[in-house]
Every structure is written in C-alpha cells, then in structure tokens.
Design an enzyme around this catalytic site. Sequence first.
Site, PDB file in Angstrom:
ATOM      1  CG  HIS A   1      38.109  52.741  50.837  1.00 41.79           C
ATOM      2  ND1 HIS A   1      38.809  53.655  50.074  1.00 41.79           N
ATOM      3  CD2 HIS A   1      39.054  52.103  51.586  1.00 41.79           C
ATOM      4  CE1 HIS A   1      40.103  53.563  50.335  1.00 41.79           C
ATOM      5  NE2 HIS A   1      40.279  52.636  51.260  1.00 41.79           N
TER       6      HIS A   1
ATOM      7  CG  HIS B   1      41.103  50.616  54.405  1.00 38.70           C
ATOM      8  ND1 HIS B   1      41.583  50.064  53.235  1.00 38.70           N
ATOM      9  CD2 HIS B   1      41.170  49.625  55.333  1.00 38.70           C
ATOM     10  CE1 HIS B   1      41.919  48.795  53.450  1.00 38.70           C
ATOM     11  NE2 HIS B   1      41.679  48.516  54.711  1.00 38.70           N
TER      12      HIS B   1
ATOM     13  CG  ASP C   1      44.626  54.406  54.620  1.00 45.64           C
ATOM     14  OD1 ASP C   1      43.703  53.597  54.789  1.00 45.64           O
ATOM     15  OD2 ASP C   1      45.244  54.505  53.541  1.00 45.64           O
ATOM     16  CG  HIS C   2      41.429  56.231  52.189  1.00 44.35           C
ATOM     17  ND1 HIS C   2      41.550  56.735  50.912  1.00 44.35           N
ATOM     18  CD2 HIS C   2      42.315  55.204  52.265  1.00 44.35           C
ATOM     19  CE1 HIS C   2      42.466  56.041  50.242  1.00 44.35           C
ATOM     20  NE2 HIS C   2      42.949  55.111  51.049  1.00 44.35           N
TER      21      HIS C   2
ATOM     22  CG  HIS D   1      40.124  48.639  48.481  1.00 47.52           C
ATOM     23  ND1 HIS D   1      41.419  48.323  48.115  1.00 47.52           N
ATOM     24  CD2 HIS D   1      40.236  49.277  49.687  1.00 47.52           C
ATOM     25  CE1 HIS D   1      42.267  48.740  49.041  1.00 47.52           C
ATOM     26  NE2 HIS D   1      41.575  49.310  50.012  1.00 47.52           N
TER      27      HIS D   1
ATOM     28  CG  ASP E   1      43.142  52.643  48.501  1.00 51.57           C
ATOM     29  OD1 ASP E   1      43.686  53.595  47.919  1.00 51.57           O
ATOM     30  OD2 ASP E   1      43.321  52.365  49.700  1.00 51.57           O
TER      31      ASP E   1
ATOM     32  CG  HIS F   1      47.391  55.390  48.609  1.00 53.50           C
ATOM     33  ND1 HIS F   1      47.995  54.155  48.640  1.00 53.50           N
ATOM     34  CD2 HIS F   1      46.496  55.369  49.622  1.00 53.50           C
ATOM     35  CE1 HIS F   1      47.490  53.429  49.631  1.00 53.50           C
ATOM     36  NE2 HIS F   1      46.579  54.145  50.249  1.00 53.50           N
TER      37      HIS F   1
END
Length: 301
Positions: free
Chosen positions: A85, A87, A89-90, A175, A198, A262
């Site tokens: 995805h 986001h 942080d990814h 998510h 996630d 994570h």
Amino acid sequence: FPFGFYMAPAHRRAPPFSQIGANRMLAITLLGTGSPMPDPTRAGPATLITGGTEQFLVDAGRGVLMRLGGAASSAGQLSAVLLTHLHSDHVTDLNDVITTRWITTFEPSPLTIVGPIGTRTVVDHILASLGPDIGYRIAHHGDLDYRPPVEVIEVTEGKIDLGGQVGVSCAPTDHKPVEPSIGFRFDYDGASVVVAGDTVPCEGLDRLCIGAQALVHTVIRKDVIENVPVQRLQDTLDYHSSPEEAAKTAARAGMETLVFTHYVPAFPSGGGEDWRNLAAAHFAGTIELGDDLHRVEVHSS
C-alpha cells in the site's frame, strides 16, 4: 564490483552452475521490523523474499538499502519491488532504491515496481522530485545518458507475470481508509509464502493464504495501545491486526509458520516472547519474530 556497483540485476543473469537445482526453497528476511515511529534499532517496514536467484523487495521503508546491504544484497539484485500500500512508512525509501539502482548499474536495468492502483502516480511524483539530481548526474557522468528506467505495474488481484521462476500473485486486503491495499503470495518449487502488509483479517487475505506454508504479517499490540490516551494511537486499532488476529488468520488456512513484523510498540532486541505467547493460544505452528535481518527458510511440504 567495488563500492556497491553491480553489473546487472540477478533476474537477467544465469545462475552459477553450482546453484542450479540447489536451495530449492523460499527465504524470508525481515529487513525492517519498525513502524512510522523512528527507532534506532529497527528500519522501516520492508521484507525480502528470495527464491533461487530471484529477489523480491516487499515495501521500502526507511533504511531499506542499509538493511539490504546487511542481507548481502543490493538494489541492483532486485527482481522487483512490490508495494502492499502507499502509506509513507512503506514507501519512504523507494526513491533511494530507484536512484541507487540507476547509478550503480552499468547498463539500463529497468526496476519493476508492482503495487496497487495509485502506484504509478506516486512513482511519477518521486521521479519528478528527483529531477534536479537526475539532471546533475547525467551532466556529470558521460556514460550515464539515460534517466532511471522504471516499469510500474498496477495490480488488484490474481497472478502477476514477472517472467521468472517464482510465481507471484496478489489479493486485496483491508487497511481502510488506506485503499486499495494488497497482499502478495510467492510460490517456488512447492514452497509458498504470503506477505500480508497492514490489514485487519479479511476474506482476500484468507484466500491468498490457502495452501501456503508461511505468512508474514504486520502486527500491533492492541491490548497495550488501547490503554494509551492518545487519539492518534487509538486510530491505529481499527486497521491493523493483533498477534491473536494474525494467528487466527494463519490457523484458518492451516499454515505451518507465522512470521511477525512491524511491531507497535516495538519490544527490546531479543524480546517478544509475550507476543509469541499471545499468538500461540490460537496457532499451533511455528511463530517467528525478532530483530531486523531475522531470516526464515520455507521448504516445500
């Protein structure tokens, strides 16, 4: 090659004779087990899946290239980058992967980036932000006369043809409000690994796990977070899985191994036994967790 330079990505080279037919398994390396909260000992979310000479980077959180180096790999050796995805942080170090592959290979080596709908827009913006740097390097290096070659493949569900021996497929996860999000499955010579990303428990992930041996799942300690009176932390509860929920997902599919990553809140190096115990109440198989660069081998059943 010295200084991290690399002739060509692994999927474009024949394996050494000694490797043909050897190591017929999938290997999971937890490159980054951290979260959006900076941690001096845990890099951002990233997982390396290796089958034969093919290497797949799932997500590209902060510090991913340093951890790839720690795993004796590099941007030039990646068969593809797969994003669960979008986001931050990814994907925060995806720009580093793109740039480093470009400047440390000596011929055009297109980087394949696979992700949900919206990935192409994100990559286009990353390349735009790198515009000045790209211009500087082309102007300075006489043998670098092309921009970073990138191929983006947006997917929703089903098989993904990447042209290698490792089969890759995906299915939607949940998510929300981050949408779409996807999980990936890797199949190689009878070994199968699912990387969930996630998500809360959902039908798409259940489908992806059927018949696979191992599940890599992000987890948070909901029993801890729900007692922290900070709304922004409370907001994480409804779109992540707890160790117990991830364990139930693995158990429903009859899987053999469950791998956590994570961690929120992160446990000290060498710890996590309480996380394992929570999961063991719902899953009878092997439960793996640990620090960055923790490695798990998955062989055919």
